[in-house]
Design an enzyme around this catalytic site. Structure first.
Site, PDB file in Angstrom:
ATOM      1  N   LYS B  78       2.471  34.314  21.498  1.00 43.60           N
ATOM      2  CA  LYS B  78       2.752  33.436  20.360  1.00 43.60           C
ATOM      3  C   LYS B  78       4.245  33.129  20.329  1.00 43.60           C
ATOM      4  O   LYS B  78       5.061  34.012  20.594  1.00 43.60           O
ATOM      5  CB  LYS B  78       2.297  34.133  19.066  1.00 43.60           C
ATOM      6  N   SER B 153      -1.905  31.262  11.334  1.00 40.97           N
ATOM      7  CA  SER B 153      -0.888  30.541  12.067  1.00 40.97           C
ATOM      8  C   SER B 153      -0.958  30.794  13.578  1.00 40.97           C
ATOM      9  O   SER B 153      -0.331  30.068  14.340  1.00 40.97           O
ATOM     10  CB  SER B 153       0.500  30.954  11.566  1.00 40.97           C
ATOM     11  N   SER B 177      -3.244  35.727   9.699  1.00 39.50           N
ATOM     12  CA  SER B 177      -2.966  34.777  10.784  1.00 39.50           C
ATOM     13  C   SER B 177      -3.448  35.185  12.169  1.00 39.50           C
ATOM     14  O   SER B 177      -3.333  34.404  13.107  1.00 39.50           O
ATOM     15  CB  SER B 177      -1.473  34.470  10.846  1.00 39.50           C
TER      16      SER B 177
END
Lengths: 95, 487
Positions: B78, B153, B177
């Protein structure tokens, strides 16, 4: 509780975010909707309840007071918007 | 065997026995990313030369018999994790040009395990969002239906695993998330106990809630990845000093006698009926495997969203004060003085959702409002944690839906922040309490979209949760399905 446009501009000033009148108006509406949602927690009786700052009850770790990091200022400053002689450049603050 | 169907452990076995090299595997995934990413936008940065160099290093480790359990298996990170020499944007214009000069501890651990990085995955800006529509680099599309969001997210991470553009990915979870995008994309994701995985080098959103975790097709994969991620880190002041565990150790334990807690608040009004039916079917599967169920109550969980939207913005307003255009990232090209430079830089660099949360946080921490908002939220946070502590006296693991519905359409909720925030109502309580949680696929709705099942465990019960999830995945195949057209 309802935020006025002046409140929004004051908060934006505190947060160091430039905001114009149109943005302040749009933001005001959205923030007030969010604060309506948040208001649900205001009625809860929390007398005698200890605030919980962290999930784990741990105390701050201490370490010996000695330098452990190597000097990497050149690598860190290589990605700065403006530097000179090892210093970060910002607009003049003292006349 | 098609490498895109193989589990993390199967890929590791093929690498160790030299049926495939890490370079070949990395190249196969890079080719798949090149083919699929234009439609899905799961990656912000791909750098084949760097990936292949790391893969070659992994092959050298294998040749020298210095390989570990996952050496050579590629992984996507990420874009919230600092990665030495790679662009690290956190999905923001503020960091559109930031090349990190060091590795986050999580990244360093995967590197040390010999796992090459396939690239940096797209995400909601500064991890603020439930749909991956707030990224400066554009929305990620859900591989199951590209007109829909992948969740947020960690939406890029979830989408890249769902489309098998990577065998596994790292994610972070502040209010859901990892779990919510795992649910929307039909993969398995785990948020560990707060403090179990180092936050060093992970760009901070809300420090008392943020936690990194693995995202992969299966619970078994997540267990192997968690083994690499965890461990004390002196660079993170909240890292817990605990002995290393093997999170795969209990995977094969039978579930006889397992007590599954069903919180009545998680099966109430607002839950989509197809999601409810799939979760109930999963409960029945677990009963077949020997589990018993007990109804529990998390009475204060309805306050989790209000509490979260005080605490998380408060911490965000503090953490994001470091983005001022002085030391790195975006700086406004024109300004009158220092304060004007800060204000213009931050106005230009941050997107609407990030600015909104900074303003909320600044307000709730401002003079005269601190007690009414921040302190009150911290007290209710304790009530929420207390509910969980009581619940775990009656059950071993808590089960419910991950999200109230399945993946929604792009743009459907983007004009209404409150509607968007409500998506995380089942995931946020675990973050407030610092408990581990995971999401795993448990079915599909009538539109063909994946449905997520959430497990929440007591502190440090990751091995137990992974055991429950693995046993469920042994008798179901929801986690093994892939989007049509992406086989």
């Amino acid at each position: 509780m309802s935020l006025s446009q002046d409140d929004v501009k004051r908060i934006a000033r505190l947060a160091r975010i430039e905001i114009d009148d149109a943005q302040a108006q749009a933001t005001q509406t959205q923030l007030n909707t969010i604060f309506d949602l948040i208001a649900a927690m205001q009625a809860v009786d929390t007398s005698g309840i200890e605030p919980m700052a962290h999930a784990q009850e741990v105390s701050q770790r201490l370490r010996e007071d000695r330098v452990t990091e190597t000097d990497r200022h050149a690598a860190f400053q290589a990605i700065a918007p403006a530097v000179e002689n090892g210093l970060y450049l910002v607009p003049r603050v003292i006349e | 065997m098609n490498p895109f169907d193989a589990s993390v452990s199967a890929l590791a076995a093929q690498l160790a026995t030299k049926q495939v090299s890490s370079r070949e595997l990395a190249q196969a995934y890079l080719d798949r990313i090149a083919a699929l990413n234009p439609a899905i936008n799961a990656f912000i940065t791909v750098d084949p030369a760097k990936t292949l160099a790391e893969a070659a290093a992994a092959d050298a480790l294998i040749a020298a018999r210095k390989n570990g359990p996952l050496t050579g298996v590629p992984i996507a990170h990420k874009d919230i994790f600092c990665t030495d020499g790679w662009l690290t944007t956190c999905g923001s214009k503020m960091l559109h040009n930031f090349v990190a000069p060091y590795d986050a501890t999580v990244v360093a651990r995967f590197k040390a395990a010999g796992m090459p990085s396939l690239g940096k995955t797209n995400m909601d800006e500064f991890a603020m969002g439930s749909s991956n529509e707030t990224s400066h680099f554009g929305a990620v599309k859900n591989p199951w239906d590209t007109a829909r969001v992948p969740g947020g997210s960690s939406g890029g991470a979830a989408a890249c695993v769902a489309a098998r553009m990577a065998p596994a990915a790292t994610g972070t979870d502040t209010g859901g998330s990892i779990r919510q995008p795992a649910a929307f994309a039909g993969i398995t994701g785990l948020k560990p106990t707060y403090g179990l995985v180092s936050r060093y080098g992970m760009i901070a959103f809300a420090s008392s809630l943020d936690q990194a975790g693995p995202m992969a097709p299966s619970a078994e994969d997540c267990a192997l990845l968690l083994n690499v991620m965890t461990g004390f880190d002196s660079k993170d002041s909240t890292s817990l000093e605990r002995d290393k565990e093997d999170y795969a150790r209990d995977l094969d334990q039978p579930l006889a006698g397992l007590r599954v807690g069903l919180p009545k608040e998680f099966f109430a009004e607002g839950l989509n009926s197809e999601v409810a039916a799939a979760v109930e079917a999963a409960v029945n599967e677990l009963k077949e495997l020997g589990a018993t169920t007990v109804e529990i109550s998390l009475a204060n969980s309805k306050l989790a969203i209000p509490v979260y939207y005080v605490l998380a913005p408060a911490e965000a307003s503090s953490n994001l004060s470091r983005f001022d255009g002085v030391r790195y990232g975006h700086r406004a090209p024109e300004y009158a003085d220092l304060n004007d430079m800060y204000a213009k830089t931050r106005a230009q660099g941050f997107g609407a959702e990030v600015k909104r949360r900074i303003l909320i946080g600044t307000y709730v921490l401002s003079h005269g409002y601190y007690d009414a908002y921040y302190l009150q939220a911290q007290k209710i946070r304790r009530l929420i944690a207390h509910d969980f502590a009581e619940a775990f006296k009656a059950c071993d693991v808590i089960l419910g839906p991950t999200a109230p519905g399945t993946a929604f359409k792009l743009g459907e909720k983007s004009d209404d922040p409150v509607e968007m925030y409500l998506n995380d109502l089942y995931t946020i309580p675990a973050n407030l309490a610092g408990l581990p949680g995971m999401s795993l696929p448990c079915g599909f709705d009538s539109k063909g979209l994946p449905i997520g099942l959430q497990l929440v465990g007591d502190y440090f019960s990751e091995a137990k949760m992974l055991n429950v999830a693995h046993q469920y995945q042994r008798v179901t195949d929801w986690h093994a399905r892939r989007p049509e057209g992406l086989q």
